[in-house]
Structure formats: C-alpha cells, structure tokens
Design an enzyme around this catalytic site. Structure first.
Site, PDB file in Angstrom:
ATOM      1  N   HIS A  99      28.766  45.224  46.157  1.00 28.10           N
ATOM      2  CA  HIS A  99      28.356  43.822  46.175  1.00 28.10           C
ATOM      3  C   HIS A  99      28.174  43.350  47.621  1.00 28.10           C
ATOM      4  CE1 HIS A  99      32.870  43.401  46.294  1.00 28.10           C
ATOM      5  NE2 HIS A  99      32.514  42.654  47.312  1.00 28.10           N
TER       6      HIS A  99
HETATM    7  P1  TYD Z   1      35.830  43.404  42.297  1.00 29.32           P
HETATM    8  O1  TYD Z   1      34.987  42.434  43.052  1.00 29.32           O
HETATM    9  O2  TYD Z   1      35.178  44.173  41.208  1.00 29.32           O
HETATM   10  O3  TYD Z   1      36.537  44.429  43.297  1.00 29.32           O
HETATM   11  P2  TYD Z   1      35.925  45.374  44.459  1.00 29.32           P
HETATM   12  O4  TYD Z   1      35.244  44.501  45.438  1.00 29.32           O
HETATM   13  O5  TYD Z   1      37.099  45.993  45.103  1.00 29.32           O
HETATM   14  O6  TYD Z   1      35.066  46.383  43.812  1.00 29.32           O
HETATM   15  O7  TYD Z   1      37.093  42.612  41.717  1.00 29.32           O
HETATM   16  C1  TYD Z   1      37.896  43.142  40.687  1.00 29.32           C
HETATM   17  C2  TYD Z   1      38.452  41.984  39.878  1.00 29.32           C
HETATM   18  O8  TYD Z   1      39.351  41.204  40.652  1.00 29.32           O
HETATM   19  C3  TYD Z   1      37.371  41.041  39.365  1.00 29.32           C
HETATM   20  O9  TYD Z   1      37.721  40.661  38.042  1.00 29.32           O
HETATM   21  C4  TYD Z   1      37.481  39.841  40.273  1.00 29.32           C
HETATM   22  C5  TYD Z   1      38.943  39.839  40.643  1.00 29.32           C
HETATM   23  N1  TYD Z   1      39.261  39.270  41.957  1.00 29.32           N
HETATM   24  C6  TYD Z   1      40.015  38.115  42.052  1.00 29.32           C
HETATM   25  O10 TYD Z   1      40.401  37.510  41.015  1.00 29.32           O
HETATM   26  N2  TYD Z   1      40.341  37.620  43.265  1.00 29.32           N
HETATM   27  C7  TYD Z   1      39.941  38.231  44.417  1.00 29.32           C
HETATM   28  O11 TYD Z   1      40.275  37.761  45.537  1.00 29.32           O
HETATM   29  C8  TYD Z   1      39.128  39.424  44.337  1.00 29.32           C
HETATM   30  C9  TYD Z   1      38.643  40.124  45.565  1.00 29.32           C
HETATM   31  C10 TYD Z   1      38.808  39.898  43.081  1.00 29.32           C
END
Ligand code: TYD
Length: 139
Positions: free
Chosen positions: A51
């Site tokens: 992302h």
């Molecule tokens: P995600 O964006 O998929 O993680 P990465 O960037 O490591 O691939 O996030 C995983 C899950 O965690 C998603 O449901 C969103 C949640 N999340 C939060 O609730 N708070 C946060 O600060 C972050 C970074 C993610």
C-alpha cells in the site's frame, strides 16, 4: 518522491551491558510521532505492506531480525535491506511499500506521523499510480 525517502543510522550507545539505540524526533529530523506499531510473528514467505499513504510519514526499523523493504514512487523502485536495529528508513508520503523476506525473528517497528486512518491508504497499485500521474495526493 523516492529521493525524499532515505536511510539513516540511529545513535547507538554500546557498553559492556549491551546496546541502547535512540531515536529523537526533531533532533534526527522529520516529524512528531503520533503512533507506534510493530509487525512480528511473521510467517515464512509472508509479505506485508502492499500500500501507499497519501499524507502519512513513517520511519521503519528492523528492531529484530531482517527483511527487505521495497519502496516505489510510481516511477522508480528501490530496495532497502533492513539488517539491524540501528538502521532506519524514512518513508515519505505517496510511496508504495512492500516488505518481504522476513527472517524468523523479524520485528518491524514503525513510527508514524498520524493516527490510523484507512482513508489515507491506497491499497490498489493502479489507483496509487493514477494519483501519482495526476501529480497530487488527493483520492
Ligand atoms: P495492514 O495495513 O494490512 O498491515 P501491513 O501494512 O503491515 O500490511 O493492517 C493489518 C490490520 O491492522 C488491518 O485490519 C488494519 C489494522 N491496523 C490498525 O487497526 N491500526 C494500525 O495502526 C495499523 C497499521 C493497522
């Protein structure tokens, strides 16, 4: 822009008791930290990220183990080999990131400039690219 993202060494104090690494926002650049999160217990062959953020600034550190951080601003791509707890990478807004090749013991610490906000994300690469080509940060 990828050139605005950069790797840096954090100050580490080493003595006979071990090492202490410190990051002081404002002294070593960039932004006040409003959120901290970390990735851990990452299965073999898993990848994270996938992302970009519209506004968010982040600093990424492998506080344990190692992984590869691939940054992409829509025109160029660069891989940072995250191999030690005294090595940080500043990730500027509008940068697509992928993280892969995590070691068993990897812990990825992220220091972020804002609270979690799903509307700040591009989770589809083509949408990110379209925004880059529009030259803006708007959705
Ligand atoms: P995600 O964006 O998929 O993680 P990465 O960037 O490591 O691939 O996030 C995983 C899950 O965690 C998603 O449901 C969103 C949640 N999340 C939060 O609730 N708070 C946060 O600060 C972050 C970074 C993610």
């Amino acid at each position: 822009m990828l050139e605005d993202c950069c790797a840096f060494e954090l100050t580490t104090h080493v003595d006979s008791r071990g090492s202490l690494t410190v990051f002081e926002a404002g002294k070593e650049h960039w932004f006040p930290i409003r959120r901290v999160y970390y990735l851990h217990s990452i299965p073999e062959h898993a990848s994270r990220g996938g992302h970009a953020h519209k506004q968010l600034k982040q600093i990424i550190i492998a506080i344990s183990g190692s992984f590869d951080l691939v940054l992409d601003d829509g025109t160029a791509r660069k891989t940072f080999e995250m191999r030690g707890p005294s090595y940080g990478v500043y990730v500027c807004p509008m940068t697509w990131r992928d993280m892969k090749n995590f070691s068993d013991d990897a812990v990825c610490l992220v220091l972020a400039s804002e609270l979690y906000d799903e509307s700040d994300y591009y989770r589809q690469y083509d949408e990110f690219l379209a925004a880059v080509n529009r030259g803006g940060r708007s959705a």
